[in-house]
Motif scaffolding. Structure first.
Motif, PDB file in Angstrom:
ATOM      1  N   SER A 156      48.848  59.983  48.741  1.00 16.26           N
ATOM      2  CA  SER A 156      49.667  60.196  47.210  1.00 16.26           C
ATOM      3  C   SER A 156      50.417  61.196  47.382  1.00 16.26           C
ATOM      4  O   SER A 156      51.310  61.008  46.115  1.00 16.26           O
ATOM      5  CB  SER A 156      48.374  60.191  45.870  1.00 16.26           C
ATOM      6  N   VAL A 157      49.975  62.129  48.135  1.00 15.61           N
ATOM      7  CA  VAL A 157      51.085  63.515  46.956  1.00 15.61           C
ATOM      8  C   VAL A 157      52.483  63.755  47.935  1.00 15.61           C
ATOM      9  O   VAL A 157      52.679  63.998  46.749  1.00 15.61           O
ATOM     10  CB  VAL A 157      50.223  64.702  47.798  1.00 15.61           C
ATOM     11  N   CYS A 158      51.839  62.701  49.253  1.00 17.11           N
ATOM     12  CA  CYS A 158      53.682  62.447  49.022  1.00 17.11           C
ATOM     13  C   CYS A 158      54.377  61.623  49.026  1.00 17.11           C
ATOM     14  O   CYS A 158      55.630  62.321  49.288  1.00 17.11           O
ATOM     15  CB  CYS A 158      53.254  62.235  51.459  1.00 17.11           C
ATOM     16  N   GLY A 159      53.972  60.319  48.884  1.00 16.29           N
ATOM     17  CA  GLY A 159      54.707  59.719  47.540  1.00 16.29           C
ATOM     18  C   GLY A 159      55.344  60.335  46.258  1.00 16.29           C
ATOM     19  O   GLY A 159      56.479  61.161  45.986  1.00 16.29           O
ATOM     20  N   PHE A 160      54.236  60.734  45.785  1.00 15.37           N
ATOM     21  CA  PHE A 160      54.977  61.841  44.852  1.00 15.37           C
ATOM     22  C   PHE A 160      55.933  63.179  44.644  1.00 15.37           C
ATOM     23  O   PHE A 160      56.682  62.543  44.193  1.00 15.37           O
ATOM     24  CB  PHE A 160      53.053  62.628  44.068  1.00 15.37           C
ATOM     25  N   ALA A 161      55.343  63.465  45.390  1.00 13.56           N
ATOM     26  CA  ALA A 161      56.328  64.312  46.341  1.00 13.56           C
ATOM     27  C   ALA A 161      57.950  63.878  46.394  1.00 13.56           C
ATOM     28  O   ALA A 161      58.751  64.239  45.770  1.00 13.56           O
ATOM     29  CB  ALA A 161      56.409  65.404  47.452  1.00 13.56           C
ATOM     30  N   THR A 162      58.378  62.414  47.163  1.00 19.31           N
ATOM     31  CA  THR A 162      59.403  62.036  47.311  1.00 19.31           C
ATOM     32  C   THR A 162      60.389  61.398  46.047  1.00 19.31           C
ATOM     33  O   THR A 162      61.044  62.140  45.910  1.00 19.31           O
ATOM     34  CB  THR A 162      58.672  60.935  48.598  1.00 19.31           C
ATOM     35  N   TYR A 163      58.759  61.278  45.244  1.00 21.18           N
ATOM     36  CA  TYR A 163      59.755  60.874  44.220  1.00 21.18           C
ATOM     37  C   TYR A 163      60.516  61.523  43.663  1.00 21.18           C
ATOM     38  O   TYR A 163      61.646  61.169  42.661  1.00 21.18           O
ATOM     39  CB  TYR A 163      58.183  60.073  43.414  1.00 21.18           C
ATOM     40  N   LEU A 164      59.465  62.692  42.763  1.00 19.55           N
ATOM     41  CA  LEU A 164      60.239  63.939  42.002  1.00 19.55           C
ATOM     42  C   LEU A 164      61.780  65.118  43.229  1.00 19.55           C
ATOM     43  O   LEU A 164      62.257  65.451  42.647  1.00 19.55           O
ATOM     44  CB  LEU A 164      58.790  64.604  42.571  1.00 19.55           C
ATOM     45  N   ASP A 165      61.062  64.588  44.703  1.00 18.22           N
ATOM     46  CA  ASP A 165      62.782  64.760  45.471  1.00 18.22           C
ATOM     47  C   ASP A 165      62.666  66.395  45.278  1.00 18.22           C
ATOM     48  O   ASP A 165      63.396  66.980  44.957  1.00 18.22           O
ATOM     49  CB  ASP A 165      64.046  64.466  44.815  1.00 18.22           C
TER      50      ASP A 165
ATOM     51  N   TYR B  88      62.011  69.707  51.075  1.00 17.49           N
ATOM     52  CA  TYR B  88      61.467  69.556  52.142  1.00 17.49           C
ATOM     53  C   TYR B  88      60.166  67.916  51.257  1.00 17.49           C
ATOM     54  O   TYR B  88      59.845  67.449  52.877  1.00 17.49           O
ATOM     55  CB  TYR B  88      60.312  70.131  52.147  1.00 17.49           C
ATOM     56  N   THR B  89      60.338  67.593  50.195  1.00 15.61           N
ATOM     57  CA  THR B  89      59.895  66.008  50.456  1.00 15.61           C
ATOM     58  C   THR B  89      58.045  65.973  51.585  1.00 15.61           C
ATOM     59  O   THR B  89      57.869  66.794  50.501  1.00 15.61           O
ATOM     60  CB  THR B  89      60.882  64.979  50.695  1.00 15.61           C
ATOM     61  N   TYR B  90      58.499  65.173  51.670  1.00 16.04           N
ATOM     62  CA  TYR B  90      56.596  64.763  52.361  1.00 16.04           C
ATOM     63  C   TYR B  90      56.880  65.514  53.393  1.00 16.04           C
ATOM     64  O   TYR B  90      55.247  65.966  53.763  1.00 16.04           O
ATOM     65  CB  TYR B  90      56.398  63.402  52.945  1.00 16.04           C
ATOM     66  N   ARG B  91      57.535  65.928  53.989  1.00 16.24           N
ATOM     67  CA  ARG B  91      57.171  66.821  55.190  1.00 16.24           C
ATOM     68  C   ARG B  91      56.723  68.067  55.305  1.00 16.24           C
ATOM     69  O   ARG B  91      56.032  68.708  55.377  1.00 16.24           O
ATOM     70  CB  ARG B  91      59.093  66.908  56.121  1.00 16.24           C
ATOM     71  N   GLY B  92      57.329  69.201  54.543  1.00 21.33           N
ATOM     72  CA  GLY B  92      56.351  70.617  53.564  1.00 21.33           C
ATOM     73  C   GLY B  92      54.794  70.047  53.323  1.00 21.33           C
ATOM     74  O   GLY B  92      53.966  70.717  53.757  1.00 21.33           O
ATOM     75  N   ILE B  93      54.173  68.459  52.738  1.00 24.40           N
ATOM     76  CA  ILE B  93      53.361  68.997  52.152  1.00 24.40           C
ATOM     77  C   ILE B  93      52.465  68.322  53.102  1.00 24.40           C
ATOM     78  O   ILE B  93      51.342  69.043  53.851  1.00 24.40           O
ATOM     79  CB  ILE B  93      53.649  67.111  51.175  1.00 24.40           C
ATOM     80  N   LEU B  94      52.876  67.939  54.339  1.00 24.76           N
ATOM     81  CA  LEU B  94      51.909  67.075  55.744  1.00 24.76           C
ATOM     82  C   LEU B  94      52.040  68.070  56.367  1.00 24.76           C
ATOM     83  O   LEU B  94      50.912  68.830  56.674  1.00 24.76           O
ATOM     84  CB  LEU B  94      52.780  66.145  56.417  1.00 24.76           C
ATOM     85  N   LEU B  95      53.136  69.518  56.135  1.00 24.42           N
ATOM     86  CA  LEU B  95      52.962  70.050  57.129  1.00 24.42           C
ATOM     87  C   LEU B  95      51.964  71.183  56.621  1.00 24.42           C
ATOM     88  O   LEU B  95      51.318  72.186  57.074  1.00 24.42           O
ATOM     89  CB  LEU B  95      54.155  70.539  57.110  1.00 24.42           C
ATOM     90  N   ILE B  96      51.752  71.582  55.513  1.00 27.78           N
ATOM     91  CA  ILE B  96      51.170  72.568  55.266  1.00 27.78           C
ATOM     92  C   ILE B  96      49.945  71.780  54.797  1.00 27.78           C
ATOM     93  O   ILE B  96      48.888  72.254  55.008  1.00 27.78           O
ATOM     94  CB  ILE B  96      50.643  72.670  52.905  1.00 27.78           C
ATOM     95  N   ILE B  97      49.422  70.516  54.456  1.00 25.32           N
ATOM     96  CA  ILE B  97      48.068  69.813  54.781  1.00 25.32           C
ATOM     97  C   ILE B  97      47.482  69.745  56.694  1.00 25.32           C
ATOM     98  O   ILE B  97      46.696  69.945  57.528  1.00 25.32           O
ATOM     99  CB  ILE B  97      48.094  67.697  54.808  1.00 25.32           C
ATOM    100  N   LEU B  98      48.143  69.307  58.018  1.00 26.07           N
ATOM    101  CA  LEU B  98      48.306  69.954  59.084  1.00 26.07           C
ATOM    102  C   LEU B  98      47.585  71.482  59.660  1.00 26.07           C
ATOM    103  O   LEU B  98      46.789  71.307  60.431  1.00 26.07           O
ATOM    104  CB  LEU B  98      49.634  69.348  59.845  1.00 26.07           C
ATOM    105  N   SER B  99      48.597  72.609  58.649  1.00 23.92           N
ATOM    106  CA  SER B  99      48.212  73.647  59.400  1.00 23.92           C
ATOM    107  C   SER B  99      46.906  73.816  58.922  1.00 23.92           C
ATOM    108  O   SER B  99      45.881  74.645  59.636  1.00 23.92           O
ATOM    109  CB  SER B  99      49.143  74.889  58.353  1.00 23.92           C
ATOM    110  N   TYR B 100      46.114  73.540  57.431  1.00 22.67           N
ATOM    111  CA  TYR B 100      44.647  73.613  57.383  1.00 22.67           C
ATOM    112  C   TYR B 100      44.006  72.559  57.739  1.00 22.67           C
ATOM    113  O   TYR B 100      42.916  73.485  58.104  1.00 22.67           O
ATOM    114  CB  TYR B 100      45.139  73.084  55.669  1.00 22.67           C
ATOM    115  N   LEU B 101      44.698  71.729  58.596  1.00 22.51           N
ATOM    116  CA  LEU B 101      43.590  70.834  58.967  1.00 22.51           C
ATOM    117  C   LEU B 101      43.675  71.539  60.476  1.00 22.51           C
ATOM    118  O   LEU B 101      42.375  71.544  60.820  1.00 22.51           O
ATOM    119  CB  LEU B 101      43.457  69.604  59.172  1.00 22.51           C
TER     120      LEU B 101
END
Length: 135
Positions: free
Chosen positions: A45-54, A57-70
Motif C-alpha cells: 500500500s505504501v509503495c503504491g501510494f509512493a508511486t502514485y505521488l511520484d 525513488y518511488t517504491y524502491r526507496g520505500i522497500l529499501l527502508i523496509i528491508l534495511s529495517y527488517l
C-alpha cells in the motif's frame, strides 16, 4: 527524498505496531502468519501510494527502508534482497553503500572538543542549500 523517507517511516511504524500486537513466533509457517500478511499489505500500500505521488525513488526507496529495517544486522540478507531494487542505480553505488552499512558499528561518531563543531556540521547543510539556491 523527504516524501519517501516520511512514507518509509509511516510503513515502519505500522509494521512495528503489527509486530507488537501479534509477534511472529513460527518462522516455518511464516506465509500463514497474519503479521506477515499485514506487513506485505502495508508495504504494498505504501509503495503504491509512493508511486502514485511520484516521490523520489518511488517504491524502491520505500522497500529499501523496509528491508534495511527488517534485515538490520544481517548484511548478507540485506544485500541479497536489495539487489533487484538497486540495479537501476548501478553496481558501484550499490557496493559502496553496502560497504558503508556493513562497517557501521552502532556507536556515535567522534566530535572534537566542544559543541562548536557539532553545530558547525548542523549549519553546513542548510547553508549549502541556501548558497546553491542563491547561485
Amino acid at each position: 527524498m523527504r516524501e519517501s523517507g516520511i512514507l518509509g517511516l509511516v510503513a515502519l511504524q505500522v509494521i512495528d505496531t503489527f509486530q507488537a500486537i501479534r509477534p511472529v513466533t513460527n518462522w516455518h509457517n511464516l506465509y500463514k502468519s497474519t503479521t506477515f500478511i499485514a506487513i506485505i499489505m502495508v508495504s504494498a500500500s505504501v509503495c503504491g501510494f509512493a508511486t502514485y505521488l511520484d516521490v523520489d525513488y518511488t517504491y524502491r526507496g520505500i522497500l529499501l527502508i523496509i528491508l534495511s529495517y527488517l534485515f538490520r544486522g544481517k548484511i548478507p540478507l540485506l544485500a541479497l534482497f536489495s539487489i533487484p531494487l538497486m540495479y537501476v542505480y548501478g553496481l558501484t553505488g550499490y557496493l559502496l553503500s553496502l560497504a558503508v552499512i556493513a562497517t557501521y558499528n552502532h556507536q556515535r561518531g567522534f566530535i572534537p572538543q566542544g559543541n562548536a563543531w557539532k553545530y558547525a556540521f548542523y549549519a553546513y547543510y542548510p547553508a549549502n542549500l541556501i548558497l546553491i539556491r542563491l547561485l
